[in-house]
Design an enzyme around this catalytic site. Structure first.
Site, PDB file in Angstrom:
ATOM      1  N   ASP A 214       0.819  -1.213   0.000  1.00 20.94           N
ATOM      2  CA  ASP A 214       0.000   0.000   0.000  1.00 20.94           C
ATOM      3  C   ASP A 214       0.857   1.269   0.000  1.00 20.94           C
ATOM      4  O   ASP A 214       0.336   2.366  -0.201  1.00 20.94           O
ATOM      5  CB  ASP A 214      -0.938  -0.002   1.214  1.00 20.94           C
ATOM      6  CG  ASP A 214      -2.094   0.973   1.066  1.00 20.94           C
ATOM      7  OD1 ASP A 214      -2.562   1.177  -0.062  1.00 20.94           O
ATOM      8  OD2 ASP A 214      -2.532   1.537   2.085  1.00 20.94           O
ATOM      9  N   SER A 238      -7.705   5.225  -0.109  1.00 18.89           N
ATOM     10  CA  SER A 238      -7.809   3.978  -0.866  1.00 18.89           C
ATOM     11  C   SER A 238      -9.267   3.541  -0.914  1.00 18.89           C
ATOM     12  O   SER A 238      -9.976   3.592   0.100  1.00 18.89           O
ATOM     13  CB  SER A 238      -6.974   2.884  -0.207  1.00 18.89           C
ATOM     14  OG  SER A 238      -5.619   3.272  -0.113  1.00 18.89           O
ATOM     15  N   GLN A 288      -4.835  -0.930  -7.430  1.00 20.82           N
ATOM     16  CA  GLN A 288      -5.611  -0.172  -6.454  1.00 20.82           C
ATOM     17  C   GLN A 288      -6.258   1.022  -7.138  1.00 20.82           C
ATOM     18  O   GLN A 288      -5.629   1.681  -7.963  1.00 20.82           O
ATOM     19  CB  GLN A 288      -4.724   0.323  -5.308  1.00 20.82           C
ATOM     20  CG  GLN A 288      -5.485   1.093  -4.229  1.00 20.82           C
ATOM     21  CD  GLN A 288      -4.570   1.592  -3.117  1.00 20.82           C
ATOM     22  OE1 GLN A 288      -4.119   2.727  -3.150  1.00 20.82           O
ATOM     23  NE2 GLN A 288      -4.302   0.726  -2.148  1.00 20.82           N
TER      24      GLN A 288
END
Length: 308
Positions: A214, A238, A288
């Site tokens: 991440d 996110s 993502q």
């Protein structure tokens, strides 16, 4: 029980491993602590790593099945000052695959859920793209520290983020000054590794990779627009995260994160990454989508919720 605060002089990598080691409350119910690393809310990688740890704890180790994919949605911002409860549904244990659904709960509300799939190693057809041509990590310098007079002018959360001694070391092949962001093509390559050796547990290395995947990812979508998460009027969060594990790897050895962002629109950016080991093997892939809003001023950013 895992603790949110490290013991005195505890190495930061050990602290992260402790953070990913959940307290088992029931057969399928776990509790993880939260840690403030300088982000406004709980760092998404923490929830990813803890949820995968919870799912792995419900898969029979005798079956030899390892996580090969994880698909997640971030629903609400997490509170860094409160623990998170992970409820695991043992969705399926088939002849070759196991599937788990994990729901993360904080203050009585679902903040995140994911599905993770597990498979034992099998022989089969193999192919992959070549690793990008980049210098080895030893030839890539570390980023210099932020000068003290600039650090003093930043918000406390940003100061904490920039001054932290994290569990991973990052070396940017083409560094970008996030405090004075210029417009660049939407791609970057970053070498990273855990700052100390850990054991041989494949499950642990997968949870650690879920955590670190991440970092750096969504910010790549900012490059063409000359904006940065550090700017007080930029709001980022996110929305989802997908991770595939292709081959065995070690997070305490250098891995290359090659990231690009093919599109941004409607206040959302998409980023995707390929993770290679030093031998050029593609060990994982990541995608993502995240929220990216540029608001009129810092006050507007504070009052417009990232997710509602």
């Amino acid at each position: 029980m895992s603790s949110a605060r490290p013991a005195p002089h505890q190495p930061v990598a050990d602290e992260l491993i402790d953070l990913l080691s959940l307290e088992r409350l029931e057969d399928n119910l776990f509790r993880g602590q939260s840690r403030d690393i300088g982000t406004k809310y709980v760092f998404g990688g923490q929830v990813l790593g803890q949820s995968l740890s919870a799912a792995q704890a419900t898969v029979d180790p005798a079956a030899g099945r390892l996580a090969h994919s994880l698909h997640a949605y971030f629903l609400r911002a997490g509170d860094v000052n409160a623990p998170i409860v992970y409820d695991v549904d043992r969705t399926r244990d088939g002849g070759s695959f196991s599937v788990r659904r994990v729901t993360a709960i904080q203050h009585g509300k679902v903040i995140f859920f994911c599905a993770a799939s597990f498979q034992a190693l099998e022989d089969g057809a193999t192919h992959q793209p070549p690793m990008p041509q980049v210098p080895p990590p030893e030839d890539v310098p570390e980023l210099p520290p932020v000068p003290a007079h600039i650090m003093a002018s930043l918000a406390p959360k940003v100061q904490r983020w920039l001054s932290r001694q994290g569990p991973f070391e990052f070396r940017h092949v083409h560094p970008r000054n996030e405090l004075k962001p210029e417009r660049l093509p939407p791609f970057q390559q970053i070498w990273f590794r855990l700052t100390q050796p850990v054991g041989d547990s494949d499950a642990l290395h997968r949870a650690l990779l879920a955590y670190v995947s991440d970092f750096q990812l969504l910010g790549t979508a900012n490059f063409p627009h000359g904006i940065s998460y550090y700017q007080p009027n930029v709001q980022m969060a996110s929305l989802d995260h997908a991770l595939w594990f292709h081959r065995p790897f070690r997070t305490d050895d250098w891995l290359l994160y090659s990231i690009d962002s093919p599109t941004a629109q409607n206040s959302r950016g998409l980023a995707r990454g390929q993770i290679f080991d030093r031998q050029g093997q593609l060990v994982a892939s990541v995608q993502q989508e995240g929220l990216i809003r540029v608001l009129p001023d810092a006050d507007a950013a504070r009052h417009v919720p990232a997710k509602d």
